[in-house]
Motif scaffolding. Structure first.
Motif, PDB file in Angstrom:
ATOM      1  N   THR A 142      25.387 -46.279  19.589  1.00 31.66           N
ATOM      2  CA  THR A 142      24.331 -45.388  19.101  1.00 31.66           C
ATOM      3  C   THR A 142      24.828 -43.961  19.003  1.00 31.66           C
ATOM      4  N   VAL A 143      25.534 -43.499  20.052  1.00 34.38           N
ATOM      5  CA  VAL A 143      26.076 -42.139  20.060  1.00 34.38           C
ATOM      6  C   VAL A 143      27.086 -41.975  18.925  1.00 34.38           C
ATOM      7  N   THR A 144      27.949 -42.990  18.733  1.00 33.90           N
ATOM      8  CA  THR A 144      28.947 -42.921  17.670  1.00 33.90           C
ATOM      9  C   THR A 144      28.283 -42.850  16.311  1.00 33.90           C
ATOM     10  N   ALA A 145      27.245 -43.639  16.104  1.00 31.29           N
ATOM     11  CA  ALA A 145      26.534 -43.650  14.824  1.00 31.29           C
ATOM     12  C   ALA A 145      25.879 -42.314  14.550  1.00 31.29           C
ATOM     13  N   GLU A 146      25.288 -41.700  15.589  1.00 33.64           N
ATOM     14  CA  GLU A 146      24.643 -40.392  15.424  1.00 33.64           C
ATOM     15  C   GLU A 146      25.680 -39.342  15.061  1.00 33.64           C
ATOM     16  N   THR A 147      26.870 -39.416  15.684  1.00 33.28           N
ATOM     17  CA  THR A 147      27.921 -38.443  15.412  1.00 33.28           C
ATOM     18  C   THR A 147      28.400 -38.551  13.972  1.00 33.28           C
ATOM     19  N   VAL A 148      28.539 -39.823  13.512  1.00 33.40           N
ATOM     20  CA  VAL A 148      29.035 -40.049  12.161  1.00 33.40           C
ATOM     21  C   VAL A 148      28.033 -39.573  11.122  1.00 33.40           C
ATOM     22  N   THR A 149      26.738 -39.825  11.395  1.00 31.66           N
ATOM     23  CA  THR A 149      25.707 -39.507  10.403  1.00 31.66           C
ATOM     24  C   THR A 149      25.192 -38.069  10.516  1.00 31.66           C
ATOM     25  N   GLN A 150      25.595 -37.334  11.518  1.00 33.67           N
ATOM     26  CA  GLN A 150      25.111 -35.959  11.681  1.00 33.67           C
ATOM     27  C   GLN A 150      25.565 -35.096  10.512  1.00 33.67           C
ATOM     28  N   ARG A 151      24.616 -34.440   9.879  1.00 29.05           N
ATOM     29  CA  ARG A 151      24.946 -33.595   8.735  1.00 29.05           C
ATOM     30  C   ARG A 151      25.493 -32.253   9.205  1.00 29.05           C
ATOM     31  N   VAL A 152      26.438 -31.728   8.441  1.00 26.72           N
ATOM     32  CA  VAL A 152      26.974 -30.387   8.701  1.00 26.72           C
ATOM     33  C   VAL A 152      26.328 -29.436   7.707  1.00 26.72           C
ATOM     34  N   VAL A 153      25.695 -28.395   8.219  1.00 24.57           N
ATOM     35  CA  VAL A 153      24.968 -27.435   7.386  1.00 24.57           C
ATOM     36  C   VAL A 153      25.500 -26.035   7.658  1.00 24.57           C
ATOM     37  N   LEU A 154      25.906 -25.333   6.609  1.00 29.57           N
ATOM     38  CA  LEU A 154      26.481 -23.996   6.747  1.00 29.57           C
ATOM     39  C   LEU A 154      25.509 -22.936   6.257  1.00 29.57           C
ATOM     40  N   PHE A 155      25.406 -21.857   6.988  1.00 28.50           N
ATOM     41  CA  PHE A 155      24.605 -20.706   6.604  1.00 28.50           C
ATOM     42  C   PHE A 155      25.479 -19.458   6.572  1.00 28.50           C
ATOM     43  N   ASP A 156      25.431 -18.734   5.461  1.00 28.16           N
ATOM     44  CA  ASP A 156      25.937 -17.367   5.474  1.00 28.16           C
ATOM     45  C   ASP A 156      24.947 -16.551   6.303  1.00 28.16           C
ATOM     46  N   PHE A 157      25.306 -15.355   6.687  1.00 23.15           N
ATOM     47  CA  PHE A 157      24.400 -14.526   7.503  1.00 23.15           C
ATOM     48  C   PHE A 157      23.806 -13.380   6.687  1.00 23.15           C
ATOM     49  N   ASP A 158      24.646 -12.444   6.259  1.00 25.99           N
ATOM     50  CA  ASP A 158      24.163 -11.296   5.485  1.00 25.99           C
ATOM     51  C   ASP A 158      23.600 -11.769   4.146  1.00 25.99           C
ATOM     52  N   GLY A 159      22.363 -11.386   3.871  1.00 31.34           N
ATOM     53  CA  GLY A 159      21.732 -11.769   2.622  1.00 31.34           C
ATOM     54  C   GLY A 159      21.071 -13.129   2.663  1.00 31.34           C
ATOM     55  N   VAL A 160      21.280 -13.877   3.732  1.00 28.88           N
ATOM     56  CA  VAL A 160      20.682 -15.204   3.865  1.00 28.88           C
ATOM     57  C   VAL A 160      19.737 -15.266   5.076  1.00 28.88           C
ATOM     58  N   LEU A 161      20.215 -14.806   6.217  1.00 28.10           N
ATOM     59  CA  LEU A 161      19.387 -14.766   7.423  1.00 28.10           C
ATOM     60  C   LEU A 161      18.911 -13.356   7.743  1.00 28.10           C
ATOM     61  N   ILE A 162      19.568 -12.371   7.169  1.00 29.70           N
ATOM     62  CA  ILE A 162      19.184 -10.976   7.374  1.00 29.70           C
ATOM     63  C   ILE A 162      19.267 -10.259   6.033  1.00 29.70           C
ATOM     64  N   HIS A 163      18.347  -9.343   5.815  1.00 32.15           N
ATOM     65  CA  HIS A 163      18.381  -8.549   4.594  1.00 32.15           C
ATOM     66  C   HIS A 163      19.391  -7.420   4.783  1.00 32.15           C
ATOM     67  N   GLY A 164      20.383  -7.356   3.913  1.00 35.37           N
ATOM     68  CA  GLY A 164      21.396  -6.319   4.037  1.00 35.37           C
ATOM     69  C   GLY A 164      22.617  -6.809   4.784  1.00 35.37           C
ATOM     70  N   ASP A 165      23.461  -5.845   5.180  1.00 36.10           N
ATOM     71  CA  ASP A 165      24.742  -6.107   5.819  1.00 36.10           C
ATOM     72  C   ASP A 165      24.682  -5.612   7.266  1.00 36.10           C
ATOM     73  N   ALA A 166      24.704  -6.536   8.219  1.00 39.13           N
ATOM     74  CA  ALA A 166      24.530  -6.175   9.627  1.00 39.13           C
ATOM     75  C   ALA A 166      25.631  -5.261  10.142  1.00 39.13           C
ATOM     76  N   PHE A 167      26.875  -5.533   9.763  1.00 32.87           N
ATOM     77  CA  PHE A 167      27.973  -4.700  10.259  1.00 32.87           C
ATOM     78  C   PHE A 167      27.894  -3.298   9.661  1.00 32.87           C
ATOM     79  N   TYR A 168      27.475  -3.198   8.384  1.00 34.36           N
ATOM     80  CA  TYR A 168      27.279  -1.878   7.773  1.00 34.36           C
ATOM     81  C   TYR A 168      26.204  -1.107   8.546  1.00 34.36           C
ATOM     82  N   LEU A 169      25.125  -1.786   8.921  1.00 35.52           N
ATOM     83  CA  LEU A 169      24.054  -1.130   9.680  1.00 35.52           C
ATOM     84  C   LEU A 169      24.578  -0.630  11.026  1.00 35.52           C
ATOM     85  N   PHE A 170      25.449  -1.426  11.646  1.00 31.38           N
ATOM     86  CA  PHE A 170      26.046  -1.026  12.918  1.00 31.38           C
ATOM     87  C   PHE A 170      26.961   0.180  12.737  1.00 31.38           C
TER      88      PHE A 170
END
Length: 229
Positions: free
Chosen positions: A8-36
């Motif tokens: 069961t654990v092996t099957a869950e590992t195999v079927t687990q989807r990999v999802v990628l998120f950019d950060f700036d412009g996707v999770l936050i408006h603007g550029d976080a490092f620029y704000l810093f």
């Protein structure tokens, strides 16, 4: 562990989807490092003066690369900061930043949490600096996330850029992380095209029709467009 549970654990590992998120412009408006960086200059006017004194150097660097002047300005902003002081400055900034609710993309954060609830392997792949983006995500209560980001290194006079995680470098970083393909990727610019191209589903966040056409041309296929606020 009994064989049935192991399967069961092996099957869950195999079927687990990999999802990628950019950060700036996707999770936050603007550029976080620029704000810093802007906050660093705002809090220390002498850094502004030093940047002005370096203006001739910045002009000389510009014809060779647009990144060189930016790297110089970053080094001025981080002048005098060792690793511990940098960590403290980033933590303080992240704590203040997360109080600005409108700074963050509500829809993007909700989408990320839905993927986590669904059991997906969620990775934030960003050009933002690692310590900064990790601190912001923690302040937002987003845990159990993998973060692949830009990095700084300790120098004689303060922290300085080491790895800028943008464009094809995101794909290189993912390969070093053991990933060469993924199920879903969220991005917002042409810089994300290499990462989006290797996704089964490429999602363009708040992209204009013109940008969408450019992305689709680069990918050779259609993308999913979403409008997030």
């Amino acid at each position: 562990m009994p064989k049935g549970e192991m399967d069961t654990v092996t099957a869950e590992t195999v079927t687990q989807r990999v999802v990628l998120f950019d950060f700036d412009g996707v999770l936050i408006h603007g550029d976080a490092f620029y704000l810093f960086m802007r906050e660093r200059y705002k809090r220390a006017p002498w850094r502004v003066l030093l940047a002005l004194l370096c203006f001739p150097l910045l002009l000389l660097q510009l014809p060779f690369s647009r990144r060189l002047p930016v790297r110089t300005l970053v080094r001025i902003a981080l002048l005098g900061l060792g690793e511990k002081r940098y960590q403290a400055a980033v933590n303080a900034f992240a704590a203040v930043l997360v109080q600005r609710s409108r700074q963050f993309c509500r829809d993007g954060l909700q989408a990320l949490r839905r993927h986590q609830v669904a059991g997906d392997r969620v990775i934030v792949v960003t050009g933002c600096e690692h310590t900064l983006v990790s601190g912001i995500l923690q302040q937002l209560g987003l845990t159990q996330l993998e973060v692949l980001a830009s990095q700084l290194r300790r120098g004689w006079f303060g922290m300085r850029p080491l790895w800028h995680n943008v464009g094809r470098r995101k794909v290189e970083k993912l390969a070093q992380h053991g990933l060469t393909a993924w199920q879903v990727a969220y991005g917002d610019s042409m810089y994300d095209a290499p990462m989006l191209k290797l996704a089964a589903e490429a999602v363009l966040v708040n992209g204009t029709p013109t940008l969408c056409k450019k992305i689709e041309k680069a990918l050779g296929r259609a993308v999913t467009r979403v409008e997030w606020f």
